[in-house]
Scaffold this motif. Sequence first.
Motif, PDB file in Angstrom:
ATOM      1  N   LYS A  78      -1.649  -6.448   3.566  1.00 56.67           N
ATOM      2  CA  LYS A  78      -3.014  -6.603   3.046  1.00 56.67           C
ATOM      3  C   LYS A  78      -3.363  -5.509   2.030  1.00 56.67           C
ATOM      4  CE  LYS A  78      -5.897  -8.009   6.049  1.00 56.67           C
ATOM      5  NZ  LYS A  78      -6.806  -8.081   7.203  1.00 56.67           N
ATOM      6  N   LEU A  79      -2.848  -4.299   2.244  1.00 54.71           N
ATOM      7  CA  LEU A  79      -3.142  -3.174   1.352  1.00 54.71           C
ATOM      8  C   LEU A  79      -2.157  -3.055   0.192  1.00 54.71           C
ATOM      9  CD1 LEU A  79      -4.027  -0.569   4.107  1.00 54.71           C
ATOM     10  CD2 LEU A  79      -5.618  -1.632   2.502  1.00 54.71           C
ATOM     11  N   SER A  80      -0.991  -3.693   0.304  1.00 58.27           N
ATOM     12  CA  SER A  80       0.058  -3.533  -0.710  1.00 58.27           C
ATOM     13  C   SER A  80       0.196  -4.717  -1.651  1.00 58.27           C
ATOM     14  CB  SER A  80       1.411  -3.296  -0.030  1.00 58.27           C
ATOM     15  OG  SER A  80       1.379  -2.161   0.783  1.00 58.27           O
ATOM     16  N   ALA A  81      -0.032  -5.909  -1.158  1.00 56.93           N
ATOM     17  CA  ALA A  81       0.155  -7.116  -1.962  1.00 56.93           C
ATOM     18  C   ALA A  81      -1.128  -7.435  -2.714  1.00 56.93           C
ATOM     19  CB  ALA A  81       0.586  -8.271  -1.074  1.00 56.93           C
ATOM     20  N   VAL A  82      -1.526  -6.502  -3.586  1.00 61.55           N
ATOM     21  CA  VAL A  82      -2.804  -6.588  -4.281  1.00 61.55           C
ATOM     22  C   VAL A  82      -2.621  -6.191  -5.743  1.00 61.55           C
ATOM     23  CG1 VAL A  82      -5.091  -5.526  -4.427  1.00 61.55           C
ATOM     24  CG2 VAL A  82      -4.119  -6.047  -2.200  1.00 61.55           C
ATOM     25  N   ILE A  83      -3.361  -6.843  -6.604  1.00 65.43           N
ATOM     26  CA  ILE A  83      -3.457  -6.405  -7.998  1.00 65.43           C
ATOM     27  C   ILE A  83      -4.942  -6.211  -8.290  1.00 65.43           C
ATOM     28  CG2 ILE A  83      -3.491  -8.759  -8.930  1.00 65.43           C
ATOM     29  CD1 ILE A  83      -1.868  -7.582 -11.342  1.00 65.43           C
ATOM     30  N   LYS A  84      -5.257  -5.070  -8.879  1.00 63.72           N
ATOM     31  CA  LYS A  84      -6.653  -4.762  -9.215  1.00 63.72           C
ATOM     32  C   LYS A  84      -6.845  -4.997 -10.709  1.00 63.72           C
ATOM     33  CE  LYS A  84      -7.399  -1.800  -5.321  1.00 63.72           C
ATOM     34  NZ  LYS A  84      -8.148  -0.695  -4.793  1.00 63.72           N
ATOM     35  N   LEU A  85      -7.824  -5.834 -11.017  1.00 65.55           N
ATOM     36  CA  LEU A  85      -8.041  -6.299 -12.384  1.00 65.55           C
ATOM     37  C   LEU A  85      -9.423  -5.922 -12.889  1.00 65.55           C
ATOM     38  CD1 LEU A  85      -6.727  -9.898 -11.704  1.00 65.55           C
ATOM     39  CD2 LEU A  85      -5.510  -8.147 -12.997  1.00 65.55           C
ATOM     40  N   ASP A  86      -9.533  -5.816 -14.210  1.00 67.49           N
ATOM     41  CA  ASP A  86     -10.829  -5.664 -14.853  1.00 67.49           C
ATOM     42  C   ASP A  86     -11.608  -6.968 -14.634  1.00 67.49           C
ATOM     43  OD1 ASP A  86     -12.308  -4.004 -17.191  1.00 67.49           O
ATOM     44  OD2 ASP A  86     -12.575  -6.160 -17.485  1.00 67.49           O
ATOM     45  N   PRO A  87     -12.893  -6.889 -14.326  1.00 68.20           N
ATOM     46  CA  PRO A  87     -13.686  -8.112 -14.105  1.00 68.20           C
ATOM     47  C   PRO A  87     -13.600  -9.114 -15.263  1.00 68.20           C
ATOM     48  CG  PRO A  87     -14.929  -6.201 -13.394  1.00 68.20           C
ATOM     49  CD  PRO A  87     -13.689  -5.680 -14.077  1.00 68.20           C
ATOM     50  N   LYS A  88     -13.515  -8.634 -16.496  1.00 68.28           N
ATOM     51  CA  LYS A  88     -13.419  -9.558 -17.631  1.00 68.28           C
ATOM     52  C   LYS A  88     -12.073 -10.281 -17.653  1.00 68.28           C
ATOM     53  CE  LYS A  88     -16.847  -7.319 -20.481  1.00 68.28           C
ATOM     54  NZ  LYS A  88     -17.176  -6.576 -21.682  1.00 68.28           N
ATOM     55  N   ASP A  89     -11.009  -9.626 -17.195  1.00 69.44           N
ATOM     56  CA  ASP A  89      -9.712 -10.292 -17.079  1.00 69.44           C
ATOM     57  C   ASP A  89      -9.761 -11.356 -15.985  1.00 69.44           C
ATOM     58  OD1 ASP A  89      -8.431  -8.945 -19.163  1.00 69.44           O
ATOM     59  OD2 ASP A  89      -7.731  -7.328 -17.847  1.00 69.44           O
ATOM     60  N   MET A  90     -10.522 -11.087 -14.920  1.00 66.57           N
ATOM     61  CA  MET A  90     -10.666 -12.088 -13.860  1.00 66.57           C
ATOM     62  C   MET A  90     -11.388 -13.328 -14.387  1.00 66.57           C
ATOM     63  SD  MET A  90     -11.433  -9.648 -10.554  1.00 66.57           S
ATOM     64  CE  MET A  90     -11.252 -10.927  -9.317  1.00 66.57           C
ATOM     65  N   GLU A  98      -3.273 -18.009 -18.333  1.00 68.95           N
ATOM     66  CA  GLU A  98      -2.286 -16.946 -18.082  1.00 68.95           C
ATOM     67  C   GLU A  98      -2.506 -15.848 -19.115  1.00 68.95           C
ATOM     68  OE1 GLU A  98       2.069 -17.722 -17.064  1.00 68.95           O
ATOM     69  OE2 GLU A  98       2.188 -17.183 -19.176  1.00 68.95           O
ATOM     70  N   ILE A  99      -2.505 -14.597 -18.664  1.00 72.77           N
ATOM     71  CA  ILE A  99      -2.659 -13.491 -19.602  1.00 72.77           C
ATOM     72  C   ILE A  99      -1.579 -12.444 -19.349  1.00 72.77           C
ATOM     73  CG2 ILE A  99      -5.131 -13.805 -19.984  1.00 72.77           C
ATOM     74  CD1 ILE A  99      -5.678 -11.521 -18.068  1.00 72.77           C
ATOM     75  N   LYS A 100      -1.232 -11.735 -20.411  1.00 74.59           N
ATOM     76  CA  LYS A 100      -0.260 -10.652 -20.310  1.00 74.59           C
ATOM     77  C   LYS A 100      -1.018  -9.351 -20.077  1.00 74.59           C
ATOM     78  CE  LYS A 100       3.692 -10.221 -22.680  1.00 74.59           C
ATOM     79  NZ  LYS A 100       4.571 -10.078 -23.856  1.00 74.59           N
ATOM     80  N   LEU A 101      -0.555  -8.578 -19.100  1.00 73.37           N
ATOM     81  CA  LEU A 101      -1.208  -7.321 -18.751  1.00 73.37           C
ATOM     82  C   LEU A 101      -0.198  -6.196 -18.646  1.00 73.37           C
ATOM     83  CD1 LEU A 101      -3.477  -8.565 -15.821  1.00 73.37           C
ATOM     84  CD2 LEU A 101      -4.201  -8.054 -18.141  1.00 73.37           C
ATOM     85  N   LYS A 102      -0.673  -4.984 -18.856  1.00 71.36           N
ATOM     86  CA  LYS A 102       0.121  -3.788 -18.580  1.00 71.36           C
ATOM     87  C   LYS A 102      -0.183  -3.421 -17.132  1.00 71.36           C
ATOM     88  CE  LYS A 102       0.821  -0.672 -21.556  1.00 71.36           C
ATOM     89  NZ  LYS A 102       0.911   0.445 -22.485  1.00 71.36           N
ATOM     90  N   ILE A 103       0.858  -3.223 -16.336  1.00 72.51           N
ATOM     91  CA  ILE A 103       0.691  -2.865 -14.923  1.00 72.51           C
ATOM     92  C   ILE A 103       0.936  -1.365 -14.763  1.00 72.51           C
ATOM     93  CG2 ILE A 103       1.475  -3.255 -12.560  1.00 72.51           C
ATOM     94  CD1 ILE A 103       0.412  -5.833 -13.797  1.00 72.51           C
ATOM     95  N   VAL A 104       0.011  -0.707 -14.112  1.00 70.46           N
ATOM     96  CA  VAL A 104       0.138   0.710 -13.790  1.00 70.46           C
ATOM     97  C   VAL A 104       0.160   0.801 -12.266  1.00 70.46           C
ATOM     98  CG1 VAL A 104      -0.963   2.981 -13.959  1.00 70.46           C
ATOM     99  CG2 VAL A 104      -1.111   1.377 -15.879  1.00 70.46           C
ATOM    100  N   THR A 105       1.169   1.478 -11.722  1.00 70.21           N
ATOM    101  CA  THR A 105       1.239   1.621 -10.262  1.00 70.21           C
ATOM    102  C   THR A 105       0.660   2.957  -9.839  1.00 70.21           C
ATOM    103  OG1 THR A 105       3.489   2.534 -10.320  1.00 70.21           O
ATOM    104  CG2 THR A 105       3.278   0.134 -10.119  1.00 70.21           C
ATOM    105  N   TYR A 106       0.257   3.024  -8.584  1.00 66.13           N
ATOM    106  CA  TYR A 106      -0.361   4.248  -8.064  1.00 66.13           C
ATOM    107  C   TYR A 106      -0.086   4.352  -6.567  1.00 66.13           C
ATOM    108  CZ  TYR A 106      -3.978   1.170  -6.216  1.00 66.13           C
ATOM    109  OH  TYR A 106      -4.645   0.197  -5.535  1.00 66.13           O
ATOM    110  N   ARG A 107      -0.307   5.504  -6.022  1.00 65.55           N
ATOM    111  CA  ARG A 107      -0.164   5.732  -4.578  1.00 65.55           C
ATOM    112  C   ARG A 107      -1.531   5.598  -3.915  1.00 65.55           C
ATOM    113  NH1 ARG A 107       4.742   6.760  -3.359  1.00 65.55           N
ATOM    114  NH2 ARG A 107       6.101   7.837  -4.792  1.00 65.55           N
ATOM    115  N   ASP A 108      -1.505   5.140  -2.656  1.00 67.63           N
ATOM    116  CA  ASP A 108      -2.740   4.930  -1.916  1.00 67.63           C
ATOM    117  C   ASP A 108      -2.540   5.448  -0.493  1.00 67.63           C
ATOM    118  OD1 ASP A 108      -5.403   3.136  -1.772  1.00 67.63           O
ATOM    119  OD2 ASP A 108      -4.261   2.914   0.086  1.00 67.63           O
ATOM    120  N   VAL A 109      -3.378   6.360  -0.055  1.00 67.68           N
ATOM    121  CA  VAL A 109      -3.228   6.983   1.258  1.00 67.68           C
ATOM    122  C   VAL A 109      -3.389   5.961   2.391  1.00 67.68           C
ATOM    123  CG1 VAL A 109      -5.631   7.734   1.470  1.00 67.68           C
ATOM    124  CG2 VAL A 109      -3.839   8.986   2.658  1.00 67.68           C
TER     125      VAL A 109
END
Length: 134
Positions: free
Chosen positions: A39-51, A11-22
């Motif tokens: 499918k487009l909304s229930a997603v978190i995008k992570l740095d590969p090293k965090d993965m 488990e890791i602690k992360l800062k979450i930044v939200t954004y808009r997507d067309v």
Amino acid sequence: MGFGQFLAAPEIKLKIVTYRDVFQNTAQETSRFGEDYEKLSAVIKLDPKDMVKLSIKEGETVVVKNAFGKVVVTAQSSGHEEAHQGIAYMVNGPWSNALVPDETGGTGVPKFKDFEATVQGSKGEKVTGIRDIF
């Protein structure tokens, strides 16, 4: 029975930044309760090293939680060339909003763009349904 079954997922602690997507916004216009929107909304995008730290692969589900909420979403690599370990991105929507702190610092506006949460692999758990958020 293997020894690994007794170990908790990292488990890791992360800062979450939200954004808009067309594309997500277009899917919302078609059907807020539809499969494409989820499918487009229930997603978190992570740095590969965090993965790697989380021992997860692209497309697996993760639990994202903090004191304000908990959701299961799909993990994706952010695709950014520059490293951004410790920072994750979520599109504006019910899944990220479930985690937004209710503290406003006197402004009356929640911190949609910058909040902390912990992320942990969920071993095949299903994505939190939109009806379970509302």
